[in-house]
Design a protein around this motif. Structure first.
Motif, mmCIF file in Angstrom:
data_model
loop_
_atom_site.group_PDB
_atom_site.id
_atom_site.type_symbol
_atom_site.label_atom_id
_atom_site.label_comp_id
_atom_site.label_asym_id
_atom_site.label_seq_id
_atom_site.Cartn_x
_atom_site.Cartn_y
_atom_site.Cartn_z
ATOM 1 N N LYS A 119 -34.954 -62.410 -51.882
ATOM 2 C CA LYS A 119 -35.412 -61.295 -51.443
ATOM 3 C C LYS A 119 -34.439 -60.228 -51.880
ATOM 4 O O LYS A 119 -34.418 -59.608 -52.391
ATOM 5 C CB LYS A 119 -35.895 -60.770 -50.411
ATOM 6 C CG LYS A 119 -36.858 -59.822 -50.667
ATOM 7 C CD LYS A 119 -37.204 -59.717 -48.725
ATOM 8 C CE LYS A 119 -36.717 -58.632 -48.519
ATOM 9 N NZ LYS A 119 -36.811 -58.559 -46.725
ATOM 10 N N ARG A 126 -33.613 -51.966 -55.319
ATOM 11 C CA ARG A 126 -33.617 -50.634 -54.557
ATOM 12 C C ARG A 126 -32.526 -49.866 -54.087
ATOM 13 O O ARG A 126 -33.204 -48.657 -54.500
ATOM 14 C CB ARG A 126 -34.723 -51.416 -52.728
ATOM 15 C CG ARG A 126 -35.272 -50.559 -52.093
ATOM 16 C CD ARG A 126 -35.573 -51.172 -51.034
ATOM 17 N NE ARG A 126 -36.181 -50.106 -49.824
ATOM 18 C CZ ARG A 126 -37.324 -50.564 -48.903
ATOM 19 N NH1 ARG A 126 -37.380 -51.662 -48.936
ATOM 20 N NH2 ARG A 126 -37.621 -49.441 -48.649
ATOM 21 N N MET A 147 -38.782 -47.332 -54.527
ATOM 22 C CA MET A 147 -39.830 -49.071 -54.024
ATOM 23 C C MET A 147 -41.095 -48.607 -55.287
ATOM 24 O O MET A 147 -41.607 -49.359 -55.366
ATOM 25 C CB MET A 147 -40.137 -48.729 -52.744
ATOM 26 C CG MET A 147 -39.253 -49.065 -51.560
ATOM 27 S SD MET A 147 -39.298 -50.730 -52.102
ATOM 28 C CE MET A 147 -40.904 -51.354 -51.496
ATOM 29 N N SER A 151 -42.032 -51.360 -56.949
ATOM 30 C CA SER A 151 -43.468 -52.087 -57.481
ATOM 31 C C SER A 151 -44.105 -51.683 -58.511
ATOM 32 O O SER A 151 -44.751 -53.088 -58.995
ATOM 33 C CB SER A 151 -44.192 -51.634 -56.252
ATOM 34 O OG SER A 151 -44.885 -49.813 -56.366
ATOM 35 N N ILE B 156 -47.805 -53.650 -55.699
ATOM 36 C CA ILE B 156 -48.035 -52.754 -54.207
ATOM 37 C C ILE B 156 -47.913 -54.262 -53.807
ATOM 38 O O ILE B 156 -47.180 -54.510 -52.879
ATOM 39 C CB ILE B 156 -49.030 -52.243 -53.431
ATOM 40 C CG1 ILE B 156 -48.628 -50.601 -54.518
ATOM 41 C CG2 ILE B 156 -48.945 -51.440 -52.013
ATOM 42 C CD1 ILE B 156 -50.055 -49.637 -55.061
ATOM 43 N N MET B 159 -44.342 -56.192 -53.200
ATOM 44 C CA MET B 159 -43.800 -55.662 -52.268
ATOM 45 C C MET B 159 -43.257 -55.349 -51.787
ATOM 46 O O MET B 159 -43.013 -55.131 -50.376
ATOM 47 C CB MET B 159 -43.535 -54.209 -53.419
ATOM 48 C CG MET B 159 -42.889 -53.480 -54.879
ATOM 49 S SD MET B 159 -40.633 -55.385 -54.782
ATOM 50 C CE MET B 159 -39.811 -54.752 -53.803
ATOM 51 N N PHE B 163 -41.422 -57.096 -48.738
ATOM 52 C CA PHE B 163 -40.654 -56.045 -47.443
ATOM 53 C C PHE B 163 -41.435 -56.791 -46.367
ATOM 54 O O PHE B 163 -41.192 -55.904 -45.207
ATOM 55 C CB PHE B 163 -40.501 -54.862 -48.194
ATOM 56 C CG PHE B 163 -39.057 -55.120 -49.258
ATOM 57 C CD1 PHE B 163 -37.538 -55.047 -48.706
ATOM 58 C CD2 PHE B 163 -38.853 -55.143 -50.470
ATOM 59 C CE1 PHE B 163 -36.801 -55.077 -49.239
ATOM 60 C CE2 PHE B 163 -38.218 -54.851 -51.475
ATOM 61 C CZ PHE B 163 -36.815 -55.396 -51.116
ATOM 62 N N ASP B 165 -43.505 -53.625 -45.078
ATOM 63 C CA ASP B 165 -42.959 -52.515 -44.766
ATOM 64 C C ASP B 165 -43.928 -51.410 -44.982
ATOM 65 O O ASP B 165 -44.610 -51.333 -45.935
ATOM 66 C CB ASP B 165 -41.621 -51.754 -46.038
ATOM 67 C CG ASP B 165 -41.809 -49.967 -45.648
ATOM 68 O OD1 ASP B 165 -42.070 -49.221 -44.998
ATOM 69 O OD2 ASP B 165 -40.535 -49.673 -46.149
ATOM 70 N N PHE B 168 -44.251 -47.918 -46.134
ATOM 71 C CA PHE B 168 -44.756 -47.764 -48.509
ATOM 72 C C PHE B 168 -45.769 -48.255 -48.902
ATOM 73 O O PHE B 168 -46.321 -47.284 -49.199
ATOM 74 C CB PHE B 168 -43.371 -49.115 -48.122
ATOM 75 C CG PHE B 168 -43.881 -49.589 -50.342
ATOM 76 C CD1 PHE B 168 -43.523 -49.241 -51.277
ATOM 77 C CD2 PHE B 168 -45.110 -51.295 -49.657
ATOM 78 C CE1 PHE B 168 -43.930 -49.781 -52.171
ATOM 79 C CE2 PHE B 168 -44.727 -51.567 -51.070
ATOM 80 C CZ PHE B 168 -44.433 -50.861 -51.992
ATOM 81 N N ARG B 171 -48.205 -45.284 -47.896
ATOM 82 C CA ARG B 171 -47.810 -43.924 -49.271
ATOM 83 C C ARG B 171 -48.710 -44.658 -50.326
ATOM 84 O O ARG B 171 -48.550 -43.518 -50.810
ATOM 85 C CB ARG B 171 -46.171 -44.066 -48.823
ATOM 86 C CG ARG B 171 -45.638 -42.622 -49.448
ATOM 87 C CD ARG B 171 -44.389 -43.180 -49.350
ATOM 88 N NE ARG B 171 -43.533 -43.763 -49.596
ATOM 89 C CZ ARG B 171 -42.939 -44.415 -49.086
ATOM 90 N NH1 ARG B 171 -42.067 -44.236 -47.764
ATOM 91 N NH2 ARG B 171 -41.807 -45.910 -50.045
ATOM 92 N N GLU B 172 -48.114 -45.484 -50.797
ATOM 93 C CA GLU B 172 -48.301 -46.370 -52.443
ATOM 94 C C GLU B 172 -50.386 -45.952 -52.095
ATOM 95 O O GLU B 172 -50.986 -45.746 -53.513
ATOM 96 C CB GLU B 172 -47.837 -47.823 -52.190
ATOM 97 C CG GLU B 172 -46.505 -47.313 -52.483
ATOM 98 C CD GLU B 172 -46.018 -46.792 -53.804
ATOM 99 O OE1 GLU B 172 -47.254 -46.967 -55.030
ATOM 100 O OE2 GLU B 172 -44.966 -46.430 -53.580
ATOM 101 N N GLU B 175 -50.941 -42.638 -52.601
ATOM 102 C CA GLU B 175 -50.564 -41.660 -53.684
ATOM 103 C C GLU B 175 -52.151 -42.454 -55.177
ATOM 104 O O GLU B 175 -51.855 -41.061 -55.525
ATOM 105 C CB GLU B 175 -49.438 -42.417 -54.730
ATOM 106 C CG GLU B 175 -48.577 -41.517 -53.840
ATOM 107 C CD GLU B 175 -47.381 -42.225 -54.329
ATOM 108 O OE1 GLU B 175 -47.024 -42.618 -55.480
ATOM 109 O OE2 GLU B 175 -45.642 -41.795 -53.330
#
Lengths: 185, 185
Positions: A119, A126, A147, A151, B156, B159, B163, B165, B168, B171-172, B175
DNA sequence: GTCTATATAATGATAGAC
DNA sequence: GTCTATCATTATATAGAC
Protein backbone atom coordinates in the motif's frame (compact mmCIF):
# COMPACT_ATOMS: atom_id res chain seq x y z
CA UNK A 1 24.99 -12.56 -12.77
CA UNK A 2 23.55 -11.64 -9.39
CA UNK A 3 21.21 -14.55 -8.62
CA UNK A 4 19.45 -12.71 -5.82
CA UNK A 5 18.59 -9.88 -8.18
CA UNK A 6 17.53 -12.34 -10.88
CA UNK A 7 15.10 -13.93 -8.42
CA UNK A 8 13.64 -10.54 -7.49
CA UNK A 9 13.26 -9.54 -11.15
CA UNK A 10 11.61 -12.81 -12.15
CA UNK A 11 9.31 -12.78 -9.12
CA UNK A 12 8.37 -9.15 -9.79
CA UNK A 13 7.47 -10.11 -13.34
CA UNK A 14 5.46 -13.20 -12.36
CA UNK A 15 3.72 -11.69 -9.33
CA UNK A 16 2.37 -8.97 -11.63
CA UNK A 17 1.33 -11.25 -14.45
CA UNK A 18 0.07 -14.31 -12.55
CA UNK A 19 -0.50 -12.99 -9.04
CA UNK A 20 1.45 -13.74 -5.84
CA UNK A 21 -0.58 -16.78 -4.75
CA UNK A 22 -0.55 -18.34 -8.19
CA UNK A 23 3.23 -17.96 -8.63
CA UNK A 24 5.26 -20.94 -7.37
CA UNK A 25 8.96 -21.42 -6.72
CA UNK A 26 8.94 -23.78 -9.69
CA UNK A 27 7.65 -20.94 -11.90
CA UNK A 28 10.35 -18.53 -10.77
CA UNK A 29 13.11 -21.15 -10.86
CA UNK A 30 12.32 -22.26 -14.39
CA UNK A 31 12.42 -18.73 -15.83
CA UNK A 32 15.94 -18.04 -14.50
CA UNK A 33 17.14 -21.64 -14.67
CA UNK A 34 18.06 -22.35 -11.06
CA UNK A 35 16.97 -25.16 -8.74
CA UNK A 36 14.21 -24.77 -6.17
CA UNK A 37 16.64 -25.47 -3.34
CA UNK A 38 18.83 -22.55 -4.34
CA UNK A 39 16.15 -20.03 -3.30
CA UNK A 40 16.77 -20.62 0.35
CA UNK A 41 20.36 -19.51 0.18
CA UNK A 42 19.13 -16.05 -0.89
CA UNK A 43 15.76 -15.81 0.88
CA UNK A 44 14.31 -17.37 4.00
CA UNK A 45 10.83 -17.76 2.53
CA UNK A 46 8.44 -16.80 -0.28
CA UNK A 47 7.33 -13.90 1.89
CA UNK A 48 10.86 -12.52 1.95
CA UNK A 49 10.90 -12.58 -1.85
CA UNK A 50 7.60 -10.69 -1.87
CA UNK A 51 9.05 -8.15 0.53
CA UNK A 52 12.05 -7.61 -1.76
CA UNK A 53 9.77 -7.28 -4.80
CA UNK A 54 7.63 -4.64 -3.10
CA UNK A 55 10.77 -2.75 -2.04
CA UNK A 56 12.04 -2.85 -5.63
CA UNK A 57 8.72 -1.45 -6.85
CA UNK A 58 8.84 1.28 -4.21
CA UNK A 59 12.37 2.23 -5.28
CA UNK A 60 11.35 2.26 -8.94
CA UNK A 61 8.38 4.49 -8.13
CA UNK A 62 10.66 6.93 -6.32
CA UNK A 63 12.95 7.02 -9.35
CA UNK A 64 9.99 7.72 -11.63
CA UNK A 65 8.95 10.61 -9.43
CA UNK A 66 12.51 12.01 -9.36
CA UNK A 67 12.63 11.84 -13.14
CA UNK A 68 9.35 13.75 -13.43
CA UNK A 69 10.75 16.40 -11.10
CA UNK A 70 13.79 16.79 -13.36
CA UNK A 71 12.02 16.73 -16.72
CA UNK A 72 9.00 18.90 -15.94
CA UNK A 73 9.31 22.45 -14.69
CA UNK A 74 5.66 22.99 -13.67
CA UNK A 75 3.58 20.95 -11.20
CA UNK A 76 0.88 20.79 -13.86
CA UNK A 77 3.24 19.03 -16.25
CA UNK A 78 4.36 16.69 -13.50
CA UNK A 79 0.76 15.67 -12.78
CA UNK A 80 0.24 15.23 -16.52
CA UNK A 81 3.16 12.78 -16.52
CA UNK A 82 1.36 10.75 -13.87
CA UNK A 83 -1.82 10.66 -15.94
CA UNK A 84 0.15 9.52 -18.97
CA UNK A 85 1.24 6.30 -17.21
CA UNK A 86 -2.15 4.93 -18.26
CA UNK A 87 -1.39 5.46 -21.93
CA UNK A 88 2.26 4.44 -21.78
CA UNK A 89 1.49 1.17 -20.01
CA UNK A 90 -1.80 0.41 -21.73
CA UNK A 91 -0.69 -2.92 -23.18
CA UNK A 92 0.30 -4.30 -19.76
CA UNK A 93 -2.73 -2.78 -18.05
CA UNK A 94 -5.02 -4.46 -20.59
CA UNK A 95 -3.41 -7.81 -19.78
CA UNK A 96 -2.67 -7.60 -16.05
CA UNK A 97 -4.25 -4.45 -14.60
CA UNK A 98 -2.48 -1.90 -12.43
CA UNK A 99 0.47 -3.50 -10.58
CA UNK A 100 -0.16 -1.45 -7.44
CA UNK A 101 -3.92 -1.92 -7.19
CA UNK A 102 -3.99 -5.61 -8.08
CA UNK A 103 -1.27 -6.57 -5.58
CA UNK A 104 -2.79 -4.48 -2.78
CA UNK A 105 -6.18 -6.10 -3.33
CA UNK A 106 -4.72 -9.62 -3.54
CA UNK A 107 -2.64 -9.29 -0.37
CA UNK A 108 -5.63 -7.82 1.44
CA UNK A 109 -7.78 -10.83 0.54
CA UNK A 110 -5.27 -13.39 1.74
CA UNK A 111 -4.67 -11.30 4.87
CA UNK A 112 -0.96 -11.06 4.12
CA UNK A 113 1.38 -9.22 6.46
CA UNK A 114 2.99 -7.40 3.53
CA UNK A 115 -0.23 -5.66 2.46
CA UNK A 116 0.64 -2.39 4.25
CA UNK A 117 4.04 -2.48 2.56
CA UNK A 118 2.40 -2.81 -0.86
CA UNK A 119 0.00 0.00 0.00
CA UNK A 120 2.98 2.31 0.54
CA UNK A 121 3.29 2.67 -3.24
CA UNK A 122 -0.18 4.22 -3.26
CA UNK A 123 0.85 6.43 -0.33
CA UNK A 124 3.96 7.54 -2.20
CA UNK A 125 1.90 8.67 -5.21
CA UNK A 126 -0.68 10.20 -2.89
CA UNK A 127 1.75 12.40 -0.96
CA UNK A 128 3.69 13.38 -4.08
CA UNK A 129 0.51 14.31 -5.98
CA UNK A 130 -0.69 16.24 -2.94
CA UNK A 131 2.53 18.26 -3.00
CA UNK A 132 2.02 19.00 -6.70
CA UNK A 133 -1.54 20.24 -6.14
CA UNK A 134 -0.29 22.45 -3.31
CA UNK A 135 2.27 23.93 -5.69
CA UNK A 136 -0.59 24.51 -8.13
CA UNK A 137 -2.19 26.68 -5.46
CA UNK A 138 -4.74 24.18 -4.13
CA UNK A 139 -3.55 24.22 -0.55
CA UNK A 140 -6.91 23.42 1.01
CA UNK A 141 -8.03 20.45 -1.09
CA UNK A 142 -4.70 19.13 -2.36
CA UNK A 143 -5.08 15.70 -0.75
CA UNK A 144 -8.66 15.39 -1.98
CA UNK A 145 -7.52 16.19 -5.52
CA UNK A 146 -4.69 13.64 -5.22
CA UNK A 147 -7.08 10.93 -4.06
CA UNK A 148 -9.55 11.86 -6.78
CA UNK A 149 -6.89 11.48 -9.45
CA UNK A 150 -5.55 8.25 -7.94
CA UNK A 151 -8.97 6.64 -7.70
CA UNK A 152 -10.01 7.74 -11.16
CA UNK A 153 -6.80 6.33 -12.67
CA UNK A 154 -7.31 3.11 -10.75
CA UNK A 155 -10.84 2.74 -12.07
CA UNK A 156 -9.76 3.41 -15.64
CA UNK A 157 -7.10 0.71 -15.29
CA UNK A 158 -9.59 -1.85 -13.97
CA UNK A 159 -12.21 -1.20 -16.64
CA UNK A 160 -9.62 -1.11 -19.41
CA UNK A 161 -8.35 -4.46 -18.16
CA UNK A 162 -11.88 -5.85 -18.32
CA UNK A 163 -12.99 -4.44 -21.67
CA UNK A 164 -9.71 -3.58 -23.46
CA UNK A 165 -11.53 -0.70 -25.15
CA UNK A 166 -8.92 1.79 -26.43
CA UNK A 167 -11.42 4.53 -27.23
CA UNK A 168 -12.62 4.34 -23.62
CA UNK A 169 -9.04 4.67 -22.36
CA UNK A 170 -8.21 7.60 -24.64
CA UNK A 171 -11.45 9.38 -23.78
CA UNK A 172 -10.97 9.03 -20.02
CA UNK A 173 -7.31 10.05 -20.17
CA UNK A 174 -8.36 13.07 -22.23
CA UNK A 175 -10.96 13.97 -19.60
CA UNK A 176 -8.35 13.71 -16.85
CA UNK A 177 -6.05 16.09 -18.75
CA UNK A 178 -8.96 18.46 -19.32
CA UNK A 179 -9.86 18.29 -15.61
CA UNK A 180 -6.23 19.09 -14.74
CA UNK A 181 -6.07 22.03 -17.14
CA UNK A 182 -9.27 23.60 -15.81
CA UNK A 183 -7.87 23.70 -12.28
CA UNK A 184 -6.92 27.32 -11.63
CA UNK A 185 -3.38 28.28 -10.73
CA UNK B 1 -31.36 -28.10 3.26
CA UNK B 2 -30.24 -27.99 -0.36
CA UNK B 3 -26.58 -28.98 -0.15
CA UNK B 4 -25.82 -27.82 -3.67
CA UNK B 5 -27.13 -24.35 -2.83
CA UNK B 6 -25.23 -24.35 0.46
CA UNK B 7 -22.01 -25.05 -1.42
CA UNK B 8 -22.69 -22.20 -3.84
CA UNK B 9 -23.49 -19.77 -1.02
CA UNK B 10 -20.42 -20.69 1.01
CA UNK B 11 -18.15 -20.57 -2.06
CA UNK B 12 -19.62 -17.20 -3.08
CA UNK B 13 -18.84 -15.89 0.39
CA UNK B 14 -15.30 -17.26 0.52
CA UNK B 15 -14.34 -16.42 -3.10
CA UNK B 16 -15.21 -12.80 -2.34
CA UNK B 17 -13.42 -12.62 1.01
CA UNK B 18 -10.35 -14.78 0.38
CA UNK B 19 -10.15 -14.99 -3.40
CA UNK B 20 -10.85 -17.95 -5.70
CA UNK B 21 -7.28 -19.34 -5.73
CA UNK B 22 -6.89 -19.06 -1.98
CA UNK B 23 -10.19 -20.83 -1.23
CA UNK B 24 -9.92 -24.62 -0.86
CA UNK B 25 -12.51 -27.38 -0.70
CA UNK B 26 -11.55 -27.79 2.94
CA UNK B 27 -12.48 -24.15 3.59
CA UNK B 28 -15.88 -24.51 1.95
CA UNK B 29 -16.57 -27.92 3.49
CA UNK B 30 -15.81 -26.80 7.02
CA UNK B 31 -18.16 -23.79 6.88
CA UNK B 32 -21.16 -25.90 5.89
CA UNK B 33 -20.05 -29.07 7.69
CA UNK B 34 -19.89 -31.57 4.86
CA UNK B 35 -17.05 -33.86 3.79
CA UNK B 36 -14.69 -33.03 0.92
CA UNK B 37 -15.80 -36.10 -1.01
CA UNK B 38 -19.40 -34.93 -1.03
CA UNK B 39 -18.55 -32.02 -3.35
CA UNK B 40 -18.15 -34.27 -6.33
CA UNK B 41 -21.67 -35.54 -6.11
CA UNK B 42 -22.88 -31.99 -6.77
CA UNK B 43 -20.08 -30.55 -8.93
CA UNK B 44 -17.55 -32.09 -11.27
CA UNK B 45 -14.74 -29.70 -10.26
CA UNK B 46 -13.82 -26.49 -8.46
CA UNK B 47 -14.31 -24.69 -11.77
CA UNK B 48 -17.93 -25.83 -11.89
CA UNK B 49 -18.48 -24.33 -8.46
CA UNK B 50 -16.96 -21.08 -9.69
CA UNK B 51 -19.24 -21.14 -12.69
CA UNK B 52 -22.28 -21.59 -10.43
CA UNK B 53 -21.10 -18.78 -8.15
CA UNK B 54 -20.71 -16.38 -11.06
CA UNK B 55 -24.15 -17.34 -12.36
CA UNK B 56 -25.63 -16.68 -8.90
CA UNK B 57 -23.99 -13.26 -8.85
CA UNK B 58 -25.30 -12.50 -12.32
CA UNK B 59 -28.83 -13.49 -11.26
CA UNK B 60 -28.56 -11.37 -8.12
CA UNK B 61 -27.39 -8.39 -10.19
CA UNK B 62 -30.37 -8.78 -12.49
CA UNK B 63 -32.69 -8.83 -9.48
CA UNK B 64 -31.07 -5.66 -8.13
CA UNK B 65 -31.63 -3.93 -11.43
CA UNK B 66 -35.25 -5.08 -11.57
CA UNK B 67 -35.80 -3.72 -8.08
CA UNK B 68 -34.36 -0.35 -9.07
CA UNK B 69 -36.69 -0.27 -12.05
CA UNK B 70 -39.67 -0.85 -9.75
CA UNK B 71 -38.69 1.52 -6.95
CA UNK B 72 -37.48 4.49 -8.95
CA UNK B 73 -39.60 6.27 -11.49
CA UNK B 74 -36.89 8.37 -13.16
CA UNK B 75 -33.67 7.18 -14.85
CA UNK B 76 -31.80 9.74 -12.75
CA UNK B 77 -32.99 8.10 -9.54
CA UNK B 78 -32.12 4.67 -10.91
CA UNK B 79 -28.56 5.78 -11.65
CA UNK B 80 -28.41 7.31 -8.18
CA UNK B 81 -29.29 3.89 -6.76
CA UNK B 82 -26.30 2.45 -8.57
CA UNK B 83 -24.01 5.10 -7.10
CA UNK B 84 -25.34 4.39 -3.62
CA UNK B 85 -24.05 0.79 -3.73
CA UNK B 86 -20.71 2.27 -2.72
CA UNK B 87 -22.15 3.70 0.47
CA UNK B 88 -24.44 0.76 1.29
CA UNK B 89 -21.64 -1.77 0.92
CA UNK B 90 -18.81 0.34 2.30
CA UNK B 91 -17.95 -2.05 5.14
CA UNK B 92 -17.45 -4.99 2.78
CA UNK B 93 -15.68 -2.85 0.18
CA UNK B 94 -13.23 -1.65 2.83
CA UNK B 95 -12.43 -5.25 3.69
CA UNK B 96 -12.60 -7.07 0.36
CA UNK B 97 -13.00 -4.54 -2.46
CA UNK B 98 -15.60 -4.70 -5.21
CA UNK B 99 -16.73 -8.30 -5.79
CA UNK B 100 -16.98 -7.79 -9.55
CA UNK B 101 -13.68 -6.01 -10.11
CA UNK B 102 -11.58 -8.18 -7.82
CA UNK B 103 -12.84 -11.47 -9.28
CA UNK B 104 -12.46 -10.27 -12.87
CA UNK B 105 -8.88 -9.18 -12.19
CA UNK B 106 -8.01 -12.41 -10.35
CA UNK B 107 -9.41 -14.69 -13.05
CA UNK B 108 -7.63 -12.66 -15.70
CA UNK B 109 -4.28 -13.13 -13.95
CA UNK B 110 -4.62 -16.90 -13.62
CA UNK B 111 -5.86 -17.07 -17.20
CA UNK B 112 -9.06 -18.76 -16.11
CA UNK B 113 -11.67 -19.82 -18.67
CA UNK B 114 -14.44 -18.29 -16.55
CA UNK B 115 -13.05 -14.74 -16.76
CA UNK B 116 -15.39 -13.71 -19.59
CA UNK B 117 -18.29 -15.08 -17.56
CA UNK B 118 -17.29 -12.94 -14.56
CA UNK B 119 -16.91 -9.93 -16.84
CA UNK B 120 -20.56 -10.29 -17.85
CA UNK B 121 -21.57 -8.69 -14.55
CA UNK B 122 -19.71 -5.56 -15.66
CA UNK B 123 -21.40 -5.82 -19.06
CA UNK B 124 -24.80 -6.11 -17.40
CA UNK B 125 -24.25 -2.88 -15.45
CA UNK B 126 -22.77 -1.25 -18.53
CA UNK B 127 -25.71 -1.92 -20.82
CA UNK B 128 -28.29 -1.11 -18.14
CA UNK B 129 -26.59 2.19 -17.25
CA UNK B 130 -26.32 3.00 -20.96
CA UNK B 131 -30.08 2.54 -21.27
CA UNK B 132 -30.64 4.87 -18.30
CA UNK B 133 -28.45 7.60 -19.83
CA UNK B 134 -30.33 7.24 -23.11
CA UNK B 135 -33.59 7.75 -21.21
CA UNK B 136 -31.99 10.84 -19.66
CA UNK B 137 -31.62 12.19 -23.19
CA UNK B 138 -27.92 11.42 -23.72
CA UNK B 139 -28.38 9.28 -26.80
CA UNK B 140 -25.02 10.06 -28.33
CA UNK B 141 -22.69 9.49 -25.37
CA UNK B 142 -24.75 7.12 -23.23
CA UNK B 143 -22.20 4.29 -23.33
CA UNK B 144 -19.34 6.69 -22.59
CA UNK B 145 -21.22 8.03 -19.57
CA UNK B 146 -21.95 4.48 -18.39
CA UNK B 147 -18.28 3.51 -18.67
CA UNK B 148 -17.24 6.73 -16.95
CA UNK B 149 -19.51 5.99 -14.01
CA UNK B 150 -18.48 2.34 -13.85
CA UNK B 151 -14.76 3.13 -13.89
CA UNK B 152 -15.10 5.93 -11.38
CA UNK B 153 -17.04 3.68 -8.99
CA UNK B 154 -14.47 0.95 -9.46
CA UNK B 155 -11.62 3.33 -8.62
CA UNK B 156 -13.38 4.61 -5.53
CA UNK B 157 -13.86 1.02 -4.35
CA UNK B 158 -10.19 0.15 -4.86
CA UNK B 159 -8.85 3.24 -3.10
CA UNK B 160 -11.36 2.93 -0.27
CA UNK B 161 -10.24 -0.67 0.17
CA UNK B 162 -6.63 0.50 0.38
CA UNK B 163 -7.05 3.53 2.66
CA UNK B 164 -10.42 2.93 4.38
CA UNK B 165 -10.90 6.70 4.45
CA UNK B 166 -14.62 7.41 4.98
CA UNK B 167 -14.36 11.13 4.21
CA UNK B 168 -12.80 10.21 0.86
CA UNK B 169 -15.65 7.83 0.11
CA UNK B 170 -18.36 10.30 1.07
CA UNK B 171 -16.70 13.09 -0.89
CA UNK B 172 -16.35 11.03 -4.07
CA UNK B 173 -19.88 9.63 -3.84
CA UNK B 174 -21.11 13.21 -3.37
CA UNK B 175 -19.19 14.29 -6.46
CA UNK B 176 -20.74 11.44 -8.46
CA UNK B 177 -24.24 12.51 -7.40
CA UNK B 178 -23.37 16.12 -8.28
CA UNK B 179 -22.04 15.01 -11.66
CA UNK B 180 -25.27 13.07 -12.26
CA UNK B 181 -27.47 16.02 -11.28
CA UNK B 182 -25.66 18.46 -13.58
CA UNK B 183 -26.34 16.24 -16.61
CA UNK B 184 -29.09 17.96 -18.56
CA UNK B 185 -32.38 16.20 -19.26
C1' DG C 1 -26.79 -38.41 -0.90
C1' DT C 2 -23.03 -38.61 2.30
C1' DC C 3 -19.27 -40.62 4.11
C1' DT C 4 -14.15 -42.58 4.63
C1' DA C 5 -10.15 -43.78 2.45
C1' DT C 6 -7.08 -43.00 -0.97
C1' DA C 7 -4.69 -41.46 -5.33
C1' DT C 8 -1.89 -38.07 -7.38
C1' DA C 9 0.27 -33.89 -7.96
C1' DA C 10 1.99 -29.62 -6.33
C1' DT C 11 3.26 -26.64 -2.73
C1' DG C 12 6.85 -24.27 0.50
C1' DA C 13 10.72 -25.63 2.94
C1' DT C 14 15.05 -28.38 4.75
C1' DA C 15 19.47 -31.24 4.78
C1' DG C 16 23.50 -32.16 3.16
C1' DA C 17 26.79 -33.34 -0.81
C1' DC C 18 29.69 -30.91 -4.02
C1' DG D 1 26.81 -20.68 -4.15
C1' DT D 2 24.38 -24.34 -6.36
C1' DC D 3 22.78 -28.67 -6.60
C1' DT D 4 19.95 -33.24 -5.57
C1' DA D 5 17.16 -35.57 -2.57
C1' DT D 6 13.72 -35.39 0.55
C1' DC D 7 10.10 -33.86 3.95
C1' DA D 8 5.68 -32.32 5.47
C1' DT D 9 1.67 -30.33 4.03
C1' DT D 10 -1.94 -29.18 1.18
C1' DA D 11 -4.44 -29.33 -3.02
C1' DT D 12 -7.96 -31.30 -6.32
C1' DA D 13 -9.99 -35.34 -7.46
C1' DT D 14 -11.56 -40.49 -7.37
C1' DA D 15 -13.37 -45.12 -5.59
C1' DG D 16 -16.29 -47.44 -3.17
C1' DA D 17 -18.80 -48.55 1.36
C1' DC D 18 -23.06 -47.32 3.59
Amino acid sequence: MDTRQQIIDAADHLFYRNGFTHTSFTDIASTIDISRGNFYHHFKSKNEILSAVIQARLDRTKQFIEQWEKENLSPRKRIASFINILTTNKTKIAQYGCPVGTLTIELGKINHDAQPHAKEIFSLFRSWLTEQFIQLGHHKDADALAMHLLSHSQGIATMFNAFKDESFLNREVGELHHWLNTLVD
